[in-house]
Each structure stands twice: as structure tokens, then as C-alpha cells.
Design a protein around this motif. Structure first.
Motif, mmCIF file in Angstrom:
data_model
loop_
_atom_site.group_PDB
_atom_site.id
_atom_site.type_symbol
_atom_site.label_atom_id
_atom_site.label_comp_id
_atom_site.label_asym_id
_atom_site.label_seq_id
_atom_site.Cartn_x
_atom_site.Cartn_y
_atom_site.Cartn_z
ATOM 1 N N THR A 217 0.845 -1.182 0.000
ATOM 2 C CA THR A 217 0.000 0.000 0.000
ATOM 3 C C THR A 217 0.882 1.234 0.000
ATOM 4 O O THR A 217 1.888 1.284 0.713
ATOM 5 N N ALA A 218 0.524 2.234 -0.779
ATOM 6 C CA ALA A 218 1.294 3.473 -0.851
ATOM 7 C C ALA A 218 1.053 4.337 0.384
ATOM 8 O O ALA A 218 0.159 4.075 1.197
ATOM 9 N N ALA A 219 1.849 5.404 0.500
ATOM 10 C CA ALA A 219 1.779 6.280 1.664
ATOM 11 C C ALA A 219 0.395 6.895 1.831
ATOM 12 O O ALA A 219 -0.067 7.104 2.962
ATOM 13 N N ASP A 220 -0.267 7.201 0.728
ATOM 14 C CA ASP A 220 -1.592 7.822 0.783
ATOM 15 C C ASP A 220 -2.718 6.809 0.663
ATOM 16 O O ASP A 220 -3.874 7.174 0.436
ATOM 17 N N GLY A 221 -2.395 5.543 0.827
ATOM 18 C CA GLY A 221 -3.404 4.502 0.726
ATOM 19 C C GLY A 221 -3.696 4.047 -0.688
ATOM 20 O O GLY A 221 -4.530 3.172 -0.894
ATOM 21 N N GLY A 222 -3.003 4.651 -1.668
ATOM 22 C CA GLY A 222 -3.217 4.301 -3.064
ATOM 23 C C GLY A 222 -2.743 2.897 -3.373
ATOM 24 O O GLY A 222 -1.955 2.301 -2.626
ATOM 25 N N PRO A 223 -3.195 2.355 -4.486
ATOM 26 C CA PRO A 223 -2.852 0.975 -4.830
ATOM 27 C C PRO A 223 -1.404 0.842 -5.285
ATOM 28 O O PRO A 223 -0.829 1.764 -5.869
ATOM 29 N N VAL A 224 -0.826 -0.322 -5.016
ATOM 30 C CA VAL A 224 0.520 -0.669 -5.484
ATOM 31 C C VAL A 224 0.420 -2.032 -6.158
ATOM 32 O O VAL A 224 0.023 -3.011 -5.524
ATOM 33 N N THR A 225 0.759 -2.079 -7.428
ATOM 34 C CA THR A 225 0.761 -3.342 -8.155
ATOM 35 C C THR A 225 2.203 -3.773 -8.388
ATOM 36 O O THR A 225 3.129 -2.963 -8.354
ATOM 37 N N VAL A 226 2.380 -5.068 -8.622
ATOM 38 C CA VAL A 226 3.719 -5.650 -8.746
ATOM 39 C C VAL A 226 3.759 -6.582 -9.942
ATOM 40 O O VAL A 226 2.851 -7.405 -10.141
ATOM 41 N N THR A 227 4.833 -6.462 -10.727
ATOM 42 C CA THR A 227 5.163 -7.424 -11.774
ATOM 43 C C THR A 227 6.536 -7.989 -11.465
ATOM 44 O O THR A 227 7.453 -7.236 -11.114
ATOM 45 N N THR A 228 6.688 -9.299 -11.550
ATOM 46 C CA THR A 228 8.000 -9.911 -11.361
ATOM 47 C C THR A 228 8.588 -10.259 -12.714
ATOM 48 O O THR A 228 7.871 -10.670 -13.626
ATOM 49 N N ARG A 229 9.890 -10.087 -12.807
ATOM 50 C CA ARG A 229 10.557 -10.295 -14.097
ATOM 51 C C ARG A 229 11.879 -11.017 -13.867
ATOM 52 O O ARG A 229 12.761 -10.514 -13.168
ATOM 53 N N GLY A 230 12.022 -12.212 -14.436
ATOM 54 C CA GLY A 230 13.291 -12.926 -14.358
ATOM 55 C C GLY A 230 14.336 -12.206 -15.192
ATOM 56 O O GLY A 230 14.205 -12.155 -16.414
ATOM 57 N N SER A 231 15.350 -11.650 -14.535
ATOM 58 C CA SER A 231 16.314 -10.799 -15.236
ATOM 59 C C SER A 231 17.727 -11.060 -14.744
ATOM 60 O O SER A 231 17.944 -11.313 -13.554
ATOM 61 N N ASP A 232 18.660 -10.963 -15.667
ATOM 62 C CA ASP A 232 20.069 -10.825 -15.305
ATOM 63 C C ASP A 232 20.332 -9.330 -15.242
ATOM 64 O O ASP A 232 20.470 -8.669 -16.270
ATOM 65 N N ILE A 233 20.350 -8.780 -14.026
ATOM 66 C CA ILE A 233 20.404 -7.321 -13.898
ATOM 67 C C ILE A 233 21.719 -6.745 -14.410
ATOM 68 O O ILE A 233 21.808 -5.541 -14.664
ATOM 69 N N THR A 234 22.747 -7.585 -14.572
ATOM 70 C CA THR A 234 24.010 -7.072 -15.109
ATOM 71 C C THR A 234 23.920 -6.786 -16.597
ATOM 72 O O THR A 234 24.829 -6.178 -17.167
ATOM 73 N N ARG A 235 22.839 -7.230 -17.243
ATOM 74 C CA ARG A 235 22.674 -7.045 -18.686
ATOM 75 C C ARG A 235 21.575 -6.048 -19.035
ATOM 76 O O ARG A 235 21.263 -5.863 -20.206
ATOM 77 N N LEU A 236 20.962 -5.425 -18.048
ATOM 78 C CA LEU A 236 19.883 -4.490 -18.330
ATOM 79 C C LEU A 236 20.396 -3.272 -19.096
ATOM 80 O O LEU A 236 21.508 -2.795 -18.871
ATOM 81 N N THR A 237 19.561 -2.765 -19.964
ATOM 82 C CA THR A 237 19.894 -1.579 -20.744
ATOM 83 C C THR A 237 18.883 -0.479 -20.440
ATOM 84 O O THR A 237 17.864 -0.702 -19.764
ATOM 85 N N ALA A 238 19.137 0.709 -20.974
ATOM 86 C CA ALA A 238 18.205 1.822 -20.793
ATOM 87 C C ALA A 238 16.827 1.469 -21.351
ATOM 88 O O ALA A 238 15.799 1.897 -20.810
ATOM 89 N N ALA A 239 16.782 0.666 -22.413
ATOM 90 C CA ALA A 239 15.497 0.275 -22.984
ATOM 91 C C ALA A 239 14.677 -0.568 -22.008
ATOM 92 O O ALA A 239 13.449 -0.466 -21.963
ATOM 93 N N ASP A 240 15.351 -1.394 -21.203
ATOM 94 C CA ASP A 240 14.646 -2.218 -20.224
ATOM 95 C C ASP A 240 14.013 -1.377 -19.125
ATOM 96 O O ASP A 240 13.065 -1.805 -18.465
ATOM 97 N N LEU A 241 14.555 -0.184 -18.904
ATOM 98 C CA LEU A 241 14.089 0.694 -17.826
ATOM 99 C C LEU A 241 13.368 1.920 -18.368
ATOM 100 O O LEU A 241 13.150 2.891 -17.635
ATOM 101 N N ALA A 242 12.968 1.879 -19.621
ATOM 102 C CA ALA A 242 12.461 3.076 -20.303
ATOM 103 C C ALA A 242 11.243 3.678 -19.615
ATOM 104 O O ALA A 242 11.050 4.898 -19.644
ATOM 105 N N ASP A 243 10.390 2.848 -18.997
ATOM 106 C CA ASP A 243 9.172 3.377 -18.377
ATOM 107 C C ASP A 243 9.368 3.746 -16.911
ATOM 108 O O ASP A 243 8.418 4.183 -16.243
ATOM 109 N N ALA A 244 10.575 3.588 -16.378
ATOM 110 C CA ALA A 244 10.815 3.788 -14.948
ATOM 111 C C ALA A 244 10.883 5.273 -14.591
ATOM 112 O O ALA A 244 11.578 6.050 -15.246
ATOM 113 N N HIS A 245 10.169 5.656 -13.534
ATOM 114 C CA HIS A 245 10.355 6.969 -12.918
ATOM 115 C C HIS A 245 11.426 6.903 -11.830
ATOM 116 O O HIS A 245 11.985 7.933 -11.444
#
Length: 269
Positions: free
Chosen positions: A87-115
Motif C-alpha cells: 500500500t502506498a503512503a496515501d493509501g493508493g494501490p501498489v501493483t507488482v510485476t515480477t521479471r526474471g532478469s540478469d540485472i548485469t545485462r539491463l539496458t536503458a530500454a529495459d528501464l524506459a518506463d521507470a520513474h
């Protein structure tokens, strides 16, 4: 990253989670909140999520709605990470997606939607080249790395072997695994330098574990692994280290052991 995890690693993560939560920098969490957009749902990518402790700690400190993408190569850990509600600080919803990743190979494209990009207790297990790639992938958005070990431990009471075992443990953390030269306690400085090469300033805060009688079980488990790693690196220490460990564990069981294990939290961007 191909290093295998011990079968009881999830139990270790559960044991350490309260100490991690107590140590992480709330100052940097507040600074993160001030840097996030207020007009849209937040997307957070957590790298090397383990059982999801970073999301459990940070999501309630950020406004909702939020969507967390948990990157982890171990399927069993991912199953645990995605199991609990958030749950978020203001009670808002928090959703989760799990992703099997080798984090040493991530690129900017993999994180393109991240804030926001986060990680916890990760950087010391990476190489200089992997941290360079990670900095390149994360540059342009706030990135919060929590609990990077610094290679310093303070014990009360002190013991003559403390310094030698610390040096041996740090050498073990810098070992070569499957051709990868791990940074260990050099990771925090390497990360600051990597982001600087991309023109990104990094704020660093001290976030030590402070283990006393209330954390005796964690202190004992950490100490056993710490000594084992030191002896693996320098086998000639096996005899004195066995005596040292027995004494330290007795001190922990009696509520007389205190350990300050130094970490740093880093906020880039």
C-alpha cells in the motif's frame, strides 16, 4: 551474473529485513519522493529484488498509485517477492510485476518506463564493468541504491583478530567468480565514479547496521558467514578463527555482543 545462491538464502533475507529497514536512509527516501512526478502513476524498477524487501520498505513512503517491476534471476525468490500486498503512503494501490532478469545485462530500454530505479544490498556483488553498464542504463532518472557494504565492522568487545578477519573478509568480497572480479567494499566509490562519468551527481549517506542484544540471532548468523568467508580466503586463519567464532557466538548468546556494520545508501540523479 551466474553465481548460485545457497538454498537457505531466502531465510537469510527474512532474518536481515528488520535490520535493513532500520538502517536505510529515510532522508534519501524523502529526497526521492520530491523528485518523482505527481501527475501520473509511478513506475519503479527494483533490481535484484530478492524477496521484495525494498518494495515493502519504500512503497509505503511514496504516494500512489505505484507499479513496481521486480527484477530477480532466482525464480523462488521472485515468487516470494510477488506474494504480499503493498500500500502506498496515501493509501493508493501498489501493483507488482515480477521479471526474471540478469540485472548485469539491463539496458536503458529495459528501464524506459521507470520513474525510479532501486536496489538494495546489491552493488558489492557486481564488477566495475557491470556497474558502468548499470549507471548508463539508469542515468536520466532517480536511482536509489541502499545498503552497499563498505568493508568496516566495529565490535564491542574488541578482539585482537578483528582487523585481520576484516581484511580477509574484504579480500574474499573482491574475489573472482566465473571470471568476474567482484568489487566488494569498493562498490560504493565505483558507483559514484560511474554516474559521474554520465554527468550525474550522487548523494551518499551512512546507513550502518547496529546490532545489539535484540538482534542476537542476526548477529550470530552474520558472524558465522563472515568468519567462514574470511577463512575461505585465508585458510591459515582456520584455527584461531574457530576459537574466535566460538567466543563471539557465546557473547552474542549472552547479550554482550554489539556490532556496527557500515553501509552506504546512494541516490543518483
Amino acid at each position: 551474473m551466474t553465481t548460485s545462491l545457497p538454498p537457505d538464502f531466502a531465510d537469510w533475507l527474512r532474518l536481515r529485513e528488520p535490520a535493513d529497514a532500520a538502517a536505510r536512509s529515510t532522508e534519501l527516501a524523502d529526497a526521492v519522493r520530491d523528485r518523482l512526478p505527481a501527475d501520473r502513476p509511478l513506475v519503479v524498477h527494483d533490481l535484484g529484488s530478492g524477496t521484495g524487501s525494498m518494495a515493502r520498505w519504500l512503497a509505503p513512503r511514496l504516494p500512489g498509485p505505484q507499479h513496481w517491476v521486480l527484477h530477480e534471476r532466482d525464480a523462488d525468490l521472485l515468487a516470494l517477492a510477488g506474494a504480499g500486498p503493498l500500500t502506498a503512503a496515501d493509501g493508493g494501490p501498489v501493483t507488482v510485476t515480477t521479471r526474471g532478469s540478469d540485472i548485469t545485462r539491463l539496458t536503458a530500454a529495459d528501464l524506459a518506463d521507470a520513474h525510479l530505479v532501486t536496489a538494495s544490498a546489491l552493488l558489492d556483488m557486481l564488477t566495475a564493468e557491470e556497474i558502468d553498464r548499470m549507471a548508463a542504463a539508469c542515468a536520466g532518472r532517480p536511482t536509489l541504491f541502499a545498503l552497499t557494504v563498505l568493508g568496516r565492522a566495529e565490535f564491542t568487545p574488541a578482539h585482537p583478530l578483528d582487523a585481520e578477519l576484516t581484511d580477509a573478509f574484504n579480500a574474499h568480497q573482491r574475489r573472482t567468480v566465473d571470471g568476474r572480479v567482484l568489487l566488494g567494499p569498493d562498490a560504493a566509490d565505483a558507483t559514484v565514479a560511474a554516474f559521474a562519468r554520465h554527468g550525474v551527481e550522487v548523494t551518499v549517506r551512512s546507513t550502518p547496521w547496529r546490532l545489539g542484544p535484540e538482534q542476537a540471532a542476526l548477529a550470530a548468523e552474520w558472524l558465522a558467514g563472515w568468519v567462514d568467508a574470511a577463512v575461505e580466503e585465508r585458510p591459515h586463519l582456520a584455527g584461531p578463527a574457530a576459537t574466535y567464532r566460538k567466543w563471539r557466538l557465546a557473547e552474542a548468546a549472552a547479550g554482550r555482543l554489539e556490532v556496527v556494520l557500515h553501509h552506504a545508501d546512494l541516490l543518483a540523479g
